[in-house]
Design an enzyme around this catalytic site. Structure first.
Site, mmCIF file in Angstrom:
data_model
loop_
_atom_site.group_PDB
_atom_site.id
_atom_site.type_symbol
_atom_site.label_atom_id
_atom_site.label_comp_id
_atom_site.label_asym_id
_atom_site.label_seq_id
_atom_site.Cartn_x
_atom_site.Cartn_y
_atom_site.Cartn_z
ATOM 1 N N TYR A 53 61.535 136.865 14.451
ATOM 2 C CA TYR A 53 62.731 136.583 13.656
ATOM 3 C C TYR A 53 62.408 135.634 12.504
ATOM 4 C CZ TYR A 53 67.096 134.576 12.082
ATOM 5 O OH TYR A 53 68.121 134.137 11.290
ATOM 6 N N HIS A 83 71.403 132.226 -0.327
ATOM 7 C CA HIS A 83 72.127 131.190 0.406
ATOM 8 C C HIS A 83 72.629 130.062 -0.494
ATOM 9 C CE1 HIS A 83 70.729 133.357 3.834
ATOM 10 N NE2 HIS A 83 71.132 132.447 4.707
ATOM 11 N N ASN A 195 66.973 126.015 7.329
ATOM 12 C CA ASN A 195 67.484 125.910 8.693
ATOM 13 C C ASN A 195 67.401 124.458 9.157
ATOM 14 O OD1 ASN A 195 66.947 128.450 11.266
ATOM 15 N ND2 ASN A 195 68.759 127.816 10.188
ATOM 16 N N TYR A 282 99.599 92.159 19.355
ATOM 17 C CA TYR A 282 98.363 92.846 19.742
ATOM 18 C C TYR A 282 97.337 92.881 18.611
ATOM 19 C CZ TYR A 282 100.495 94.777 24.013
ATOM 20 O OH TYR A 282 101.073 94.945 25.234
ATOM 21 N N ARG A 285 95.834 89.383 19.111
ATOM 22 C CA ARG A 285 95.330 89.066 20.450
ATOM 23 C C ARG A 285 94.310 90.087 20.939
ATOM 24 N NH1 ARG A 285 98.821 89.960 25.446
ATOM 25 N NH2 ARG A 285 100.457 90.097 23.868
ATOM 26 N N PHE A 334 69.338 124.192 15.289
ATOM 27 C CA PHE A 334 70.015 124.014 13.997
ATOM 28 C C PHE A 334 71.492 123.719 14.160
ATOM 29 C CE2 PHE A 334 69.633 128.591 15.026
ATOM 30 C CZ PHE A 334 70.961 128.835 15.347
ATOM 31 N N GLU A 419 77.080 134.380 14.218
ATOM 32 C CA GLU A 419 77.216 132.927 14.293
ATOM 33 C C GLU A 419 78.683 132.631 14.595
ATOM 34 O OE1 GLU A 419 75.598 132.006 10.475
ATOM 35 O OE2 GLU A 419 73.643 132.830 11.039
#
Length: 512
Positions: A53, A83, A195, A282, A285, A334, A419
């Protein structure tokens, strides 16, 4: 001295040195040796014709498509080009430099099967100040930060855009002017550049540095507010912290007690007959419990990011055996889920500091709770004082609450449902900068209100250490006697907060 990358021992301080102070960086000899060994495994696989791959296949949903040997190099270039789909405001110079360093360090581990020249080129770009123009939007955080890293990789191969000596240039021209040779990608190298989680990690790491300083600043603001409201430090007793032993709470309690040590304001109302209140609100404190939870949460986020600094987040990974052969194994390192969850923790922590600080501001400006003139002005009615400063703090606090909505539980399937569960870690990390900006302003408003409150209690003085913070505020903003626009004052004090001027007070050595 140059920071030497091994892939295994990068620290946050080194990251900040490169990202913020332009420290030089180089590749360790042992990293070069490991990279050559793992590269040999990839070269043998390509020569053998076996299928792996990302080396001789398509990507994502196209993983089943076999690529011929003569097209392997073009495959890597096409991957980078296809990409590079990022949009939006480009990352800052510091964020970009952090990304370059982190990607170089991940590849230096020698588990990605890339040639040393790829990392050496990244180092050369950082050293020469060739900064790729990287759009900040477009990553879903798995398979890593693909779009942002593609824009980085474009410059590595002499494409895309880069800033060099304050000028935006085509990537090839920027490299040429810097004397750097573009990389001609071999099998797997384009994929290895893309990646990874280095986009979200860069943004998260820089945000955590800022957040650590702001929680110290919040302790200082709270200490000044405590005196302005004539609150009691009794709730910060070390025995109380020991009974519920969270380390962050103990740290904040010690800080508050130390800052207010010697306070004349505190001594003025210590006897019970001078102060009918039994307990404070609060927001005063419970400051150790709330600030402490923020500290502990940020510590955990830091620990998760620290693991990622020296992790291999490529896919597939190359594992070399003792005899020089190796396995090329596909996995999911990844995936940005750890960092996405860490970013969400940081966001909740920032929103929490914002919320409690705003409540202390309201306590000081509200005459029903402050025992001070309304809205901290000597002549309320004619003057509005800090009325709208509190409104501004409320607006910023509300914005931070909305921004703190978790990103790590969101997922939109991508790549043809291959994905199908992604982290959204990049967007989770990207929103932290805006939240930190808001928090700086909120703390600046609290510091201004607290110092005004202390002025209204004069001639009584706050604690010796807290007074250093008071003086820093007063150097940037004079006491408010009549109404004036407070925006310049807020900006001036927020700038001091950003420089770390208040956080440093807590870490100065105590005089003998």
């Amino acid at each position: 001295m140059s920071i030497v990358l091994t892939g295994n021992d990068l620290t946050f301080s080194q990251l900040y040195a490169v990202a913020l102070r332009h420290e030089s960086v180089s590749l360790a000899s042992e990293a070069i040796a490991r990279m050559k060994t793992s590269r040999a495994v990839v070269d043998r696989l390509v020569a053998s014709g076996e299928t792996a791959y990302g080396i001789n296949t398509g990507f994502g949903k196209l993983a089943s498509v076999r690529i011929s040997p003569e097209q392997v190099r073009q495959l890597q270039v096409n991957l980078v080009r296809s990409h590079a789909c990022g949009v939006g405001t480009p990352l800052s110079e510091a964020e970009t430099r952090a990304m370059i360093l982190l990607r170089a360090n991940a590849l230096a581990k020698g588990l990605s099967g890339v040639r040393p020249v790829v990392v050496e080129t990244l180092c050369a770009m950082a050293n020469a100040g060739v900064h790729p123009v990287i759009p900040s939007q477009g990553s879903v955080g798995a398979s890593g930060d693909l779009a942002p890293l593609a824009h980085l990789a474009q410059v590595v191969i002499g494409e895309g855009e880069a800033c060099y000596k304050r000028e935006k240039l085509p990537g090839a021209e920027a490299l040429k002017r810097a004397g750097i040779t573009a990389v001609a990608l071999e099998a797997k190298e384009g994929l290895s550049l893309l990646n990874g989680t280095q986009g979200m990690l860069a943004l998260l790491s820089l945000a955590l540095r800022e957040a650590d300083a702001l929680v110290d600043t919040a302790d200082i603001a709270a200490a000044l507010s405590l005196d302005a409201l004539r609150g009691s430090p009794g709730a910060f007793d070390a025995r109380i912290m020991h009974a519920r032993a969270y380390p962050g709470a103990a740290t904040t309690a010690r800080n508050l007690a130390h800052l207010n040590e010697g306070s004349q304001i505190r001594e003025s109302h210590r006897p019970a007959d001078k102060d009918s209140r039994v307990q404070d609100a609060y927001s005063l404190r419970c400051t150790p419990q709330v600030h402490g939870a923020v500290r502990d949460s940020l510590t955990q986020a830091n620990e998760m990011a620290l693991v990622e600094l020296n992790s291999a987040t490529d896919n597939p990974l190359v594992f070399v055996k003792e005899n020089g052969t190796g396995d090329i194994v596909s996995g999911g390192n990844f995936h940005g889920q750890p960092l996405a969850m860490a970013a969400d923790q940081a966001a909740v922590a920032i929103a929490t500091l914002s919320g409690i600080s705003e409540r202390r501001i309201e306590q000081m400006t509200n005459p029903l709770t402050s025992m001070l003139p309304a809205f901290l002005t000597p002549d309320p009615g004619l003057n509005s004082g800090f009325m709208i400063a509190q409104v501004t703090a409320a607006a910023l606090t509300s914005e931070n609450r909305a921004l703190a909505t978790p990103h790590s539980v969101d997922s939109i399937s991508t790549s043809g449902n291959q994905e199908d569960y992604v982290s959204m870690g990049m967007s989770g990390a990207r929103r932290l900068e805006r939240m930190l900006d808001n928090l700086r302003y909120i703390l600046a408003i609290e510091l201004l209100c607290a110092c005004q409150g202390i002025d209204l209690l004069a001639p009584l003085q706050t604690g010796a250490l807290a007074k250093k913070a008071y003086e820093a505020v007063r150097a940037a903003s004079a006491k408010l006697t009549t109404d004036r626009p407070l925006a310049p004052d807020i900006n001036a004090v927020a700038h001091l907060v950003a420089t770390g001027a208040f956080a440093k007070i807590l870490h100065e050595p105590t005089p003998p």
